[in-house]
Design a protein around this motif. Structure first.
Motif, PDB file in Angstrom:
ATOM      1  N   LEU A  52       0.818  -1.215   0.000  1.00 51.23           N
ATOM      2  CA  LEU A  52       0.000   0.000   0.000  1.00 51.23           C
ATOM      3  C   LEU A  52       0.852   1.266   0.000  1.00 51.23           C
ATOM      4  O   LEU A  52       0.321   2.370   0.046  1.00 51.23           O
ATOM      5  CB  LEU A  52      -0.940   0.000   1.210  1.00 51.23           C
ATOM      6  N   TYR A  54       3.379   2.012   2.249  1.00 42.96           N
ATOM      7  CA  TYR A  54       3.905   2.394   3.552  1.00 42.96           C
ATOM      8  C   TYR A  54       5.155   1.584   3.860  1.00 42.96           C
ATOM      9  O   TYR A  54       5.415   0.556   3.237  1.00 42.96           O
ATOM     10  CB  TYR A  54       2.861   2.176   4.656  1.00 42.96           C
ATOM     11  N   GLY A  94      -8.653   7.264   6.823  1.00 45.17           N
ATOM     12  CA  GLY A  94      -7.282   7.083   6.358  1.00 45.17           C
ATOM     13  C   GLY A  94      -7.121   5.819   5.531  1.00 45.17           C
ATOM     14  O   GLY A  94      -6.412   5.804   4.517  1.00 45.17           O
ATOM     15  N   THR A  98      -6.061   5.650   1.599  1.00 42.02           N
ATOM     16  CA  THR A  98      -4.944   4.815   1.156  1.00 42.02           C
ATOM     17  C   THR A  98      -5.356   3.933  -0.001  1.00 42.02           C
ATOM     18  O   THR A  98      -4.651   3.833  -1.013  1.00 42.02           O
ATOM     19  CB  THR A  98      -4.424   3.953   2.326  1.00 42.02           C
ATOM     20  N   HIS A  99      -6.499   3.285   0.124  1.00 40.32           N
ATOM     21  CA  HIS A  99      -6.964   2.395  -0.944  1.00 40.32           C
ATOM     22  C   HIS A  99      -7.329   3.175  -2.203  1.00 40.32           C
ATOM     23  O   HIS A  99      -7.144   2.682  -3.322  1.00 40.32           O
ATOM     24  CB  HIS A  99      -8.130   1.538  -0.463  1.00 40.32           C
ATOM     25  N   ARG A 101      -5.804   5.924  -3.150  1.00 37.46           N
ATOM     26  CA  ARG A 101      -4.510   6.338  -3.708  1.00 37.46           C
ATOM     27  C   ARG A 101      -3.853   5.237  -4.525  1.00 37.46           C
ATOM     28  O   ARG A 101      -3.258   5.492  -5.571  1.00 37.46           O
ATOM     29  CB  ARG A 101      -3.581   6.783  -2.575  1.00 37.46           C
TER      30      ARG A 101
END
Length: 142
Positions: A52, A54, A94, A98-99, A101
């Protein structure tokens, strides 16, 4: 602002309270599981985090696990359940961002945070008259 309440009709029926407790229990169980696997952290957690975008650092996974468990604890305690739901909504926002993005599938990944959030607030809505007053889906005209 004042609300007229008919005292002859219970504000929350037993069936609504039980349904709300079941929904809330499912949310707490999910959050405890999610937080626990991040505390360990299992390889699937760090690999997913890397996928993802990170860092795969176990310390980051543990921090997310502590935040998730904190939200679960606050949500599980009746006196702080609304605060827990507010914090959980931020956490889920959040995850949704993230998903979005990384271009995850819409219904299975991107909207999963929405599903969990609706269940969390739905459980509170069914259990507490105060939440119903904050989120008035139905306007009663007297």
């Amino acid at each position: 602002m004042s609300y007229a309440v008919d005292s002859s009709v219970p504000s929350v029926t037993r069936a609504q309270r039980v349904a709300g407790m079941i929904l809330s229990g499912l949310i707490v169980a999910f959050l405890v599981f999610d937080g626990a696997i991040k505390l360990v952290p299992l390889p699937v957690v760090t690999e997913t985090m890397a996928g993802l975008g990170y860092s795969a650092d176990p310390a980051l996974a543990r921090l997310l696990g502590v935040i998730t468990l904190g939200c679960a604890i606050l949500y599980a305690i009746p006196r702080t359940s609304v605060l827990g739901a507010i914090l959980l909504t931020g956490l889920l926002g959040g995850a949704i961002a993230t998903h979005l993005r990384v271009g995850s599938p819409i219904f299975s990944h991107l909207l999963f945070g929405v599903y969990v959030g609706v269940m969390a607030w739905g459980g509170l809505y069914l259990r507490y008259e105060a939440v119903r007053k904050m989120i008035p889906f139905f306007q009663r005209s007297f």
